[in-house]
Every structure is written in C-alpha cells, then in structure tokens.
Design an enzyme around this catalytic site. Structure first.
Site, mmCIF file in Angstrom:
data_model
loop_
_atom_site.group_PDB
_atom_site.id
_atom_site.type_symbol
_atom_site.label_atom_id
_atom_site.label_comp_id
_atom_site.label_asym_id
_atom_site.label_seq_id
_atom_site.Cartn_x
_atom_site.Cartn_y
_atom_site.Cartn_z
ATOM 1 N N VAL A 54 -1.038 10.919 8.846
ATOM 2 C CA VAL A 54 -0.495 11.322 10.142
ATOM 3 C C VAL A 54 1.035 11.336 10.067
ATOM 4 O O VAL A 54 1.688 12.236 10.589
ATOM 5 C CB VAL A 54 -0.990 10.376 11.263
ATOM 6 C CG1 VAL A 54 -0.266 10.660 12.568
ATOM 7 C CG2 VAL A 54 -2.492 10.511 11.446
ATOM 8 N N VAL A 60 2.181 14.485 8.409
ATOM 9 C CA VAL A 60 2.117 15.615 9.348
ATOM 10 C C VAL A 60 3.320 15.569 10.299
ATOM 11 O O VAL A 60 3.996 16.576 10.536
ATOM 12 C CB VAL A 60 0.791 15.560 10.150
ATOM 13 C CG1 VAL A 60 0.813 16.550 11.303
ATOM 14 C CG2 VAL A 60 -0.400 15.821 9.230
ATOM 15 N N HIS A 61 3.593 14.393 10.802
ATOM 16 C CA HIS A 61 4.676 14.197 11.775
ATOM 17 C C HIS A 61 6.036 14.561 11.161
ATOM 18 O O HIS A 61 6.816 15.319 11.740
ATOM 19 C CB HIS A 61 4.643 12.719 12.193
ATOM 20 C CG HIS A 61 5.744 12.285 13.108
ATOM 21 N ND1 HIS A 61 5.865 12.744 14.389
ATOM 22 C CD2 HIS A 61 6.758 11.405 12.931
ATOM 23 C CE1 HIS A 61 6.906 12.175 14.960
ATOM 24 N NE2 HIS A 61 7.475 11.354 14.096
ATOM 25 N N VAL A 62 6.288 14.047 9.969
ATOM 26 C CA VAL A 62 7.578 14.310 9.324
ATOM 27 C C VAL A 62 7.669 15.785 8.919
ATOM 28 O O VAL A 62 8.709 16.421 9.082
ATOM 29 C CB VAL A 62 7.773 13.382 8.102
ATOM 30 C CG1 VAL A 62 9.002 13.781 7.313
ATOM 31 C CG2 VAL A 62 7.873 11.941 8.558
ATOM 32 N N ALA A 70 8.667 17.901 11.781
ATOM 33 C CA ALA A 70 10.093 17.777 12.103
ATOM 34 C C ALA A 70 10.956 18.553 11.117
ATOM 35 O O ALA A 70 12.013 19.073 11.466
ATOM 36 C CB ALA A 70 10.488 16.303 12.110
#
Ligand code: HEM
Ligand code: SF4
Ligand code: SF4
Lengths: 242, 329
Positions: free
Chosen positions: A189, A192-194, A197
């Site tokens: 997760v 995915v988050h980084v 961004a």
C-alpha cells in the site's frame, strides 16, 4: 468575492473541506491543502513507517539482514523496531483523527473506481469530479488504518521483551505470521501511495509547502476546488462551513 | 551396564576439537555447502525408567556451564525451578501419575531439555545468520555473538526449550556439551548420573542400548515400553526410554507427535516467497506504468480553468462523464 451560480451543482455536505483548506487567487492560483501540523504529523508517520519497513524486512529475510547495519546491528534493530512501531501508531492515530471525515466513502467513489482505467491511461478528463480525496486515496487511508491496527496488535504479542508472559507460544506463532503478512500488505500500500505522489506531478508540494496549484486541484480534485471557491473560509483560520 | 566413557587423556593432542565450523550441516538464515562426509551421529539416551530424580545432572549442568540459578521458593513440588530458564538448560520434571490399569501411583521423572532435533524448528525460525548452527554429528548449538534476542527460536521449537537471557538478551539452551563432546567426552549430565539413566554415544549405539533396555522392561510387564525418537522432527539426538511410550504426554507434557508447527512453516515458507514477489510486483508495476503512461502533469489549461473559477466564473468540467447531479437521486 464569489458569485454564486444558481446552476452550479450544490456541493455535498462539505466534510471534504478541512480546516485550513483555502483558495488564493493569483497566477497561478494556489490552494492550501495541509496545515503545518498536518504536514509534521504526516512526515513523522512517513519516516517511522519507512524505518519500520526497513528494520522489519531485515528480520523478514536473510537477504535483507544487512539492513540491520542501518540501525546499529541486529540487537539494536530488534530493540528499536517495536518502539518505532509505537511512534508510528500514535502518529498515525493523530492523522486518522485529522483525515477520517474527508475519507468517508461517497457515491462518486464507485464511479471514480469504474473509470480508474481512464486515469491510468492518462484520460483524466473522463473522470468524475472528486472532492479532497479520490477513491484511491481513500483506499490507501482506510487500508493503512486497518493494517497498522493489526500490526500494533500482533507486534505487541510478539514483543517478548515486555509481553512474553501474556500469551502462549501458539498465539505468538499466529501473531508473527499475521504480522509478517500484514507488513507485506502495508508495504505494498505504501508503494502505491508513494508512486501516486511521484506520478501525479505537483503533489509533493502539498506535503512540503502545504499547498498545491489551482491547476492541480482543478485537474485532480475539482469538486473540492469548487467547494472551496464557493464556500470560502469564514474566518482567518479558514474553518470551512459545515 | 553400558561401558562408561573413559576419562580424558592428558596428551595435549587429545584437546584438539574433533568437530567445528567445517562440519556444519545447517546454519540459521544462511545457505551453506554441506560437508562431503557426515560425522557419526551422536545421541544422549535418557532412560526415564532408571531415573531416581536425584538432580545430579541438573546440578552438573549448572556447574559445567558456570551457571547459577536464582534461589527460588518451594512450590510444594519437587520441580525446582518451575520451568527451564536461561540458566537451567535441563530440568527434572516430576509427575505423579495413576496408572488406570493397575491403579498404582507411578512417579514419572523426565529430564527436560533440548532434544537436538534432526530438523530443528529453532534454527528454521531464526532470522540471524549463524546464531543457530547444526553440526553433522547432530548437535544443535546457539552462537551467542550472532544472536539478536528476537525470540523467534522459541516460536520455532516444538518442545518449548530456548529461553532469552534478561542479562545479555540472547537465547540459551542445552548445548549437548558440544565443548566436551568435541574433545571426546560425554555431556556433564551423563557423567554425573549415578544410575546410568543417562548414557551417551553414537546414535546407533544408543538405539541398540535402548532396544536392550526396552526388552528388559517388557519382560517385567511394561508392555508399552519404547523409545522416544520422534520422526516428526526427523528423529532427535536426545532420546528417551519410556515405560509408557504409547502416551508420551503423561511425562509432563512431552509432545506425542512433535513437528515444526504448520504456522511456523507457513511463516517461514510461502509468506517469504509470496511477500517478496508481491512487493516486487508492486514496485515493478509502478516503474512500468511510469515508463508507459508517463507522468501525470498539470496543463496550462488546468491552471487557466482554476484561475477562471477562482475569479468567479462558472467553469464546466472538461468533456467527460455525465454530470454527477444527473445521477443523484
Ligand atoms: C505498529 C507497531 C509495531 C510493533 C509493535 C511491531 C513489533 C514487531 C516485533 C516485536 C517484531 C519482532 C522483532 C523484534 O522484536 O523487533 C517485528 C517484526 C517485524 N515487523 Fe513489526 N511492529 C510494528 C509495526 C510494523 C510495521 C508498520 C511494519 C512494516 C511496514 C513491520 C514489519 C515487520 C516485519 C517485516 C517484521 C519481521 C517479521 C518476520 O521476521 O517475518 N512492523 N515487529
Ligand atoms: S533469539 Fe533465537 S531466533 Fe533470535 S537470533 Fe537468537 S537464536 Fe536466533
Ligand atoms: S528441541 Fe527445540 S531448541 Fe532443541 S533443537 Fe529441537 S527445536 Fe531446537
């Protein structure tokens, strides 16, 4: 300053708009997205999560055991990891309190998800207008919340230095299996988050300076931008309506 | 009587260790080249039927290993201390068992300690390279300089043996007196045992001696007498002769069918492969998507639209899906 257009969509109850969010006209328009407090809170969480992933992975597989060098050796890694976990948990709990309202699921999220292939293919104009967070961001928020809760619970069960007598060996075995599997999901997760961004240009400034350009907000969170324009901050501190 | 191991020779050459690093067949968190030839497997045989519970072995273990156990309190039972500790590598466990067939009270005394499994769960679980090693003669030994004190070995062991020291935060358990065995001696406990309830030799010799003992026991009416050398862990290098080998668990919870827990196998097996693969796929998908789709950049047009909106104009969304409000009920 704002002219209310009667035909404009009536904003949904704007729990999307958070304290401190504000639009500043100009060239380009800038939009305040995160307060100083939220950013500090975010970075403490981010740093502790990365340190936990590194120290945890060092014990997860012999191939990465060398990572213990970053923490001052194996014993230090073993000692530090759970304490950083406590920091992460507390810091994330604060973030949760800050962000949960804006992450409540909305009808538009389903539609956004249905169009997610358009997003990935670069046809963002086909996406529905979303508020402060899109369904992907909400997924990251809620899954991290759940995963961190599982990680701290299982982590305490396997924290032998202080909690050894409280559980059976069988329970500790289950805890370590759950902890390592959950950690993998948390790291995925996080990836995915980084990646989001990095991929979505103009995002990092939200977490560094606290603001984004109007164009960024228009492109990615148009509903939020409209809400901010139509319902400007009432007071100096920028407390939104609702 | 089993022939006792002679006292060591005073010849300095006899002090040279007979096995070492080159004889490792397993090393925790490491892949090693197994040696071409395996040393003769050794074993300690504990004949529970001959034990009188004198605890000479327990005392000899403390003495040889320079350990001191805390002075505890009397719990009204013979067990002392009440459990294995980082100092007590071996512990006499006393069970008062009423044999349902004879209604006789039987006093079962089992010397608990590391079994030196052929397939050691402790070693499998250990994340630290070289903290646990297994020599080709079957001895499983902890190397304290490599131990990080995580306690994974405790979770891996099917017999609940290792203990973490509160002083140096490393794991301790019976070494099978690897230092004594290396110079041709038997373990200290074996040497101290006054009844030969503990004997030491090659695994073959010990199995042979156990056979002899079991025949003797059977002839005296212990028809379920047998050897405890559990195959679930590949056999062990510490074995028991039990009068009731059909029910090991009456001996203070000796596992009936010990094996490395399936939970530990899953954690140390598929979780590691799947986990690495999943993280790899997630990272690769990101890189690939970036290369194929390129960055998602804010355009001039987006900025202009935002400026118009902020300036008070009504700006429609770009040609996209049906406006949202049409779908709302
Ligand atoms: C939230 C509080 C957390 C606590 C209390 C905690 C506690 C622990 C403990 C006690 C261990 C055993 C090693 C040691 O004693 O240091 C461990 C291992 C581990 N932790 Fe955590 N942890 C937490 C969060 C995390 C997070 C957020 C991650 C990853 C993103 C993580 C990943 C790991 C991994 C991969 C291992 C190794 C598991 C294995 O060897 O298979 N932990 N953790
Ligand atoms: S505590 Fe046990 S599992 Fe952990 S490093 Fe030491 S020997 Fe290995
Ligand atoms: S009994 Fe436990 S500590 Fe001893 S070798 Fe087997 S798994 Fe390791």
């Amino acid at each position: 300053m704002t002219v209310h257009d009667p035909k404009a969509p009536v904003p949904e109850p704007a729990d999307d708009v958070q304290s401190g969010d504000a639009v500043h006209p100009g060239h380009p328009v800038t939009v305040d997205r995160y307060t100083v407090g939220a950013r500090i809170n975010h970075w403490i969480t981010a740093v502790s999560l990365v340190l936990l992933a590194l120290s945890g992975l060092a014990l997860f597989t012999p191939k990465l055991f060398f990572l213990t060098g970053l923490f001052g050796g194996g014993q230090m890694t073993r000692i530090l990891h759970p304490w950083i976990g406590v920091v992460l948990f507390c810091s994330f709990a604060l973030l949760f309190v800050r962000f949960w309202r804006a992450n409540l699921p909305k009808r538009v999220d389903a539609e956004w998800l249905a169009h997610s292939s358009d997003l990935l293919a670069g046809r963002e104009e086909k996406m529905p207008e979303v508020g402060k967070y899109n369904a992907g961001q909400k997924f990251v928020f809620w899954s991290m919340s759940a995963l961190i809760l599982v990680l701290i619970t299982s982590g305490i069960v396997m924290w032998d230095q202080y909690f050894y007598p409280f559980t059976t060996i069988e329970q500790k075995r289950i805890a370590i299996l759950v902890h390592s599997a959950t950690a993998i999901f948390a790291i995925c997760v996080w990836i995915v988050h980084v990646y989001a961004a990095i991929w979505v240009k103009g995002t990092f400034s939200a977490m560094t300076r606290g603001n984004v350009t109007g164009g960024w907000a228009w492109r990615h969170h148009r509903k939020w931008l409209r809400e901010l324009v139509h319902k400007p901050a009432k007071s100096g501190t920028g407390t939104p309506a609702e | 009587m089993f022939p006792p191991i002679p006292n060591p020779s005073v010849d300095p050459a006899a002090a040279a260790p007979r096995f070492g690093e080159k004889d490792l067949i397993r090393r925790s968190a490491s892949t090693i080249e197994p040696p071409a030839t395996r040393l003769t497997e050794v074993a300690k045989l504990i004949d529970v039927t001959k034990c009188i519970g004198c605890k000479a072995c327990q005392a000899a273990c403390l003495e040889w290993n320079h350990l001191t156990e805390e002075i505890g309190i009397n719990h009204g039972v013979y067990d002392n201390p009440m459990d294995l500790t980082e100092n007590t590598f071996t512990l006499m466990r006393f069970t008062e068992w009423v044999n349902p067939e004879t209604e006789n009270l039987e006093w079962l005394i089992r010397k608990d300690g590391c079994m030196h499994c052929e397939d050691p769960g402790c070693l499998k679980a250990c994340p630290s390279p070289g903290a646990i090693v297994q020599y080709s003669n079957g001895i499983v030994d902890f190397q304290h300089e490599n131990c990080i004190g995580c306690g994974y070995c405790i979770k891996g062991c099917p017999f609940n043996i290792p203990r973490i020291s509160k002083v140096d935060h490393t794991a301790y358990k019976c070494t099978l007196c690897s230092d004594r065995v290396a110079v041709g001696q038997g373990p200290a406990c074996q040497k101290a045992c006054p009844t030969q309830a503990i004997v030491f030799g090659t695994k073959e010799e010990m199995k042979g001696w156990a056979d002899f003992r079991i025949k003797d026991l059977k002839s005296r009416g212990f028809e379920n007498a047998g050897l405890y050398d559990p195959q679930g862990v590949g056999g062990t290098h510490v074995m028991y002769v039990l009068h009731h080998a059909d029910q090991p668990s009456i001996y203070a919870g000796l596992p009936d069918n010990p094996r490395i827990s399936p939970i530990v196998e899953t954690w140390k097996g598929i979780t590691k492969y799947m986990g690495m693969a999943l993280m790899g796929v997630a990272a690769a998908a990101g890189v690939l998507h970036y290369l194929v789709a390129g960055p998602n950049k804010v355009t001039e047009e987006d900025e202009e639209n935002a400026e118009r909106l902020a300036g008070g104009a009504t700006v429609p969304p770009p040609a996209g899906p049906a406006p949202l409000e049409g779908r709302r009920s």
